[in-house]
Design a protein around this motif. Structure first.
Motif, short mmCIF file in Angstrom:
data_model
loop_
_atom_site.label_atom_id
_atom_site.label_comp_id
_atom_site.label_asym_id
_atom_site.label_seq_id
_atom_site.Cartn_x
_atom_site.Cartn_y
_atom_site.Cartn_z
N PRO A 99 1.00 -0.91 0.28
CA PRO A 99 0.26 -0.08 0.04
C PRO A 99 1.08 1.15 0.05
O PRO A 99 0.17 2.61 -0.50
CB PRO A 99 -0.85 -0.04 1.18
N LEU A 100 1.62 1.58 0.56
CA LEU A 100 3.16 2.28 0.38
C LEU A 100 3.46 2.69 -0.75
O LEU A 100 3.40 3.94 -1.67
CB LEU A 100 3.67 1.93 1.45
N VAL A 101 3.90 1.58 -1.39
CA VAL A 101 4.62 2.15 -3.00
C VAL A 101 3.29 2.50 -3.62
O VAL A 101 2.86 3.39 -5.01
CB VAL A 101 4.81 0.73 -3.45
N ARG A 130 -3.03 -5.84 -3.46
CA ARG A 130 -3.00 -5.09 -2.83
C ARG A 130 -2.50 -3.91 -3.56
O ARG A 130 -2.72 -2.63 -3.17
CB ARG A 130 -1.64 -5.77 -1.87
N PHE A 131 -2.14 -4.33 -4.39
CA PHE A 131 -1.73 -2.88 -5.90
C PHE A 131 -3.25 -2.06 -5.38
O PHE A 131 -3.41 -0.57 -5.61
CB PHE A 131 -1.00 -3.27 -7.04
N GLU A 132 -4.42 -2.59 -6.04
CA GLU A 132 -5.41 -2.61 -6.65
C GLU A 132 -6.29 -1.61 -5.46
O GLU A 132 -7.70 -1.21 -6.10
CB GLU A 132 -5.44 -3.42 -8.17
N LEU A 133 -6.05 -2.74 -4.91
CA LEU A 133 -7.96 -2.01 -3.56
C LEU A 133 -7.33 -1.23 -3.49
O LEU A 133 -7.42 -0.40 -2.72
CB LEU A 133 -7.64 -2.93 -2.44
N ALA A 134 -5.51 -0.58 -3.35
CA ALA A 134 -4.55 0.79 -2.22
C ALA A 134 -5.05 1.61 -3.74
O ALA A 134 -5.73 3.23 -3.85
CB ALA A 134 -3.38 0.63 -2.73
N TYR A 135 -4.78 1.50 -5.02
CA TYR A 135 -4.88 2.56 -6.21
C TYR A 135 -6.47 3.17 -6.27
O TYR A 135 -6.67 4.11 -5.90
CB TYR A 135 -5.06 1.68 -7.65
N TYR A 136 -7.78 2.34 -5.91
CA TYR A 136 -8.84 2.41 -6.48
C TYR A 136 -9.27 3.51 -5.20
O TYR A 136 -10.31 4.64 -4.76
CB TYR A 136 -9.97 2.01 -6.28
N ALA A 137 -8.89 3.03 -3.83
CA ALA A 137 -8.85 3.88 -2.56
C ALA A 137 -8.77 4.90 -2.67
O ALA A 137 -9.54 5.90 -2.11
CB ALA A 137 -8.35 2.80 -1.07
N LEU A 138 -7.96 5.48 -2.90
CA LEU A 138 -6.70 6.39 -3.03
C LEU A 138 -7.85 7.31 -4.59
O LEU A 138 -7.05 8.89 -4.82
CB LEU A 138 -5.07 6.42 -3.05
N ALA A 139 -7.28 6.38 -5.93
CA ALA A 139 -7.99 7.70 -6.88
C ALA A 139 -9.07 6.65 -7.23
O ALA A 139 -8.77 5.90 -8.57
CB ALA A 139 -6.87 7.57 -8.22
N PRO A 140 -9.91 6.68 -7.04
CA PRO A 140 -11.93 6.05 -7.64
C PRO A 140 -11.47 6.10 -8.73
O PRO A 140 -12.16 5.11 -9.30
CB PRO A 140 -13.08 6.44 -7.47
N ASP A 141 -11.08 6.98 -9.90
CA ASP A 141 -11.32 6.74 -10.99
C ASP A 141 -9.87 6.29 -12.29
O ASP A 141 -9.99 6.80 -12.97
CB ASP A 141 -11.59 8.07 -12.13
N ILE A 142 -9.09 6.49 -11.25
CA ILE A 142 -7.92 5.59 -11.64
C ILE A 142 -8.20 4.33 -13.04
O ILE A 142 -8.61 3.81 -12.95
CB ILE A 142 -6.15 5.29 -11.20
N GLN A 143 -7.52 4.13 -14.07
CA GLN A 143 -7.56 3.25 -15.13
C GLN A 143 -5.87 2.70 -14.35
O GLN A 143 -4.96 2.75 -14.51
CB GLN A 143 -6.87 4.15 -15.95
#
Length: 407
Positions: A99-101, A130-143
């Motif tokens: 999640p830090l990365v 781990r990567f993608e759940l963090a991505y979407y939590a922090l930037a919901p619209d990110i591809q």
């Protein structure tokens, strides 16, 4: 979804992510930004910069960030306050770093105006979650781009063939037998693959790289003292240390004494079981010390509730839910419990063992007056009679019923 214009790639500079970088350039025609995190993995990170430059990444689009302090202070410290161990064994060096990365990747994406992020995790493992759940939590619209789930390359031989076609250098040691799959950071190193895929086979000696074997550890024990303030370690043998220096020192002490090796089969979130070797020397010492200082500073109700919640808390971290509201709720409870967890623990490190020899705290709930076998003190032994009779009431009722032949 339209093709992204700019992609931030989590990039190690190894075979997999080098192939991914080139594949992204070909498949998406996008500008690539690489991000390499220094997590204390002990590798030469400038190799990643050189590899990215060789693959056509602009110098200003290459990020190499030192995240060691943040890893220990903001991720490992909170996790160890909870005594987290997935399935009671795994101290989760890899799950706590992902999640830090991911967070830093999203920050870079915002800085450079990228509309997508990419990672090199496979479709079989936990890291993709781990990567993608963090991505979407922090930037919901990110591809999100996960090449291992998109391309038709199914294994290492095809990666090497792709690399050869596109003039991506492949080290000689990568062309022979498949190496162990390893992940390393300041907290741990993991090892999977090769003969380890058979859970019955004994690991080969070369699978262990960070610690001495207990047999080779010194014949004389090492005694240390670890100081805690509000649940976090702050000093070793009276020397105050910053988080990275403290964990580095614990790693050295643990590794020298053969501490922190574990061979486990754990259950991935995607469902399959996986056998792995994990070396967490400093973290193992840290966990024993933390539980020891808690033993005299936490009330029984606090300690037992923490132990009941620990498996759930560990599961959330393991599965990739660091940025979830439920993990944050549990963290608030855990952190509240640590307000009095201050004091010193004395440990003996010897041939793979962490032996607690003493603990003291200005907030200790341990009372010699209460526990002594000698006469006197504030505890009245005859008070136990009524306590026992009340607790035995339901058992006596049931026993009367059963012995009377009614049940």
């Amino acid at each position: 979804m339209s093709k992204p214009r700019k992609i931030v790639l989590a990039f190690s500079g190894g075979l997999d992510t080098s192939v991914i970088l080139k594949w992204l350039q070909i498949e998406y025609g996008a500008e690539i930004v690489t991000f390499t995190a220094d997590l204390g993995q002990g590798e030469e990170l400038e190799i990643a910069r050189e590899r990215a430059l060789a693959l056509g990444v602009k110098p200003e689009n290459i990020y190499i960030d030192d995240l060691r302090d943040e890893l220990v202070r903001d991720y490992a410290f909170p996790m160890y306050r909870g005594n987290a161990a997935y399935e009671w064994n795994y101290l989760m060096g890899t799950p706590i770093a992902r999640p830090l990365v991911a967070k830093r990747q999203i920050e870079i994406a915002r800085e450079v105006g990228a509309d997508a992020v990419a990672h090199g995790a496979t479709g079989k493992g936990n890291d993709q979650l781990r990567f993608e759940l963090a991505y979407y939590a922090l930037a919901p619209d990110i591809q999100v781009i996960a090449p291992w789930r998109e391309w038709d390359m199914g294994g290492r031989a095809q990666l090497i063939a792709f690399a050869d076609r596109h003039d991506i250098p492949v080290a000689k040691d990568k062309r022979g037998e498949a190496p162990y799959s390893a992940d390393a950071n300041l907290l741990h190193i993991s090892c999977e693959g090769k003969t380890l895929e058979d859970p019955w086979l004994t690991p080969e000696d070369d699978a262990w790289v960070r610690t001495k074997s207990p047999e080779e550890a010194p014949d004389r024990p090492t005694t240390i003292e670890v100081d805690f303030v509000k649940g976090d370690p702050v000093a070793i043998d009276g020397e105050r240390l910053d988080p990275v220096s403290l964990l580095t020192r614990l790693n050295e002490l643990g590794a020298e004494n053969g501490i922190g090796r574990i061979d486990i089969v754990d259950t991935r979130y995607v469902g399959m079981k996986c056998r792995g070797l994990f070396e967490t020397p400093g973290g193992t010492v840290w966990l024993h010390a933390h539980r020891a200082i808690e033993s005299i500073t936490l009330d029984r109700g606090e300690a037992h509730l923490k132990d009941e919640l620990m498996p759930r808390y560990a599961e959330l971290i393991y599965n990739g839910y660091w940025f979830s509201p439920e993990r944050e709720m549990l963290q608030a409870l855990i952190d509240k419990s640590q307000e009095r967890v201050t004091g010193t623990v004395r440990l003996k490190l010897y041939k793979g063992n962490v032996i607690v020899e003493g603990r003291r705290s200005p907030n200790s709930l341990y009372s010699q007056d209460l526990v002594t076998f000698e006469e006197g003190g504030p505890y009245r032994q005859d008070d136990a009679t009524g306590f026992i009779r009340l607790n035995a009431l339901r058992l006596r009722q049931l026993g009367t019923l059963v012995q009377g032949g009614v049940a």
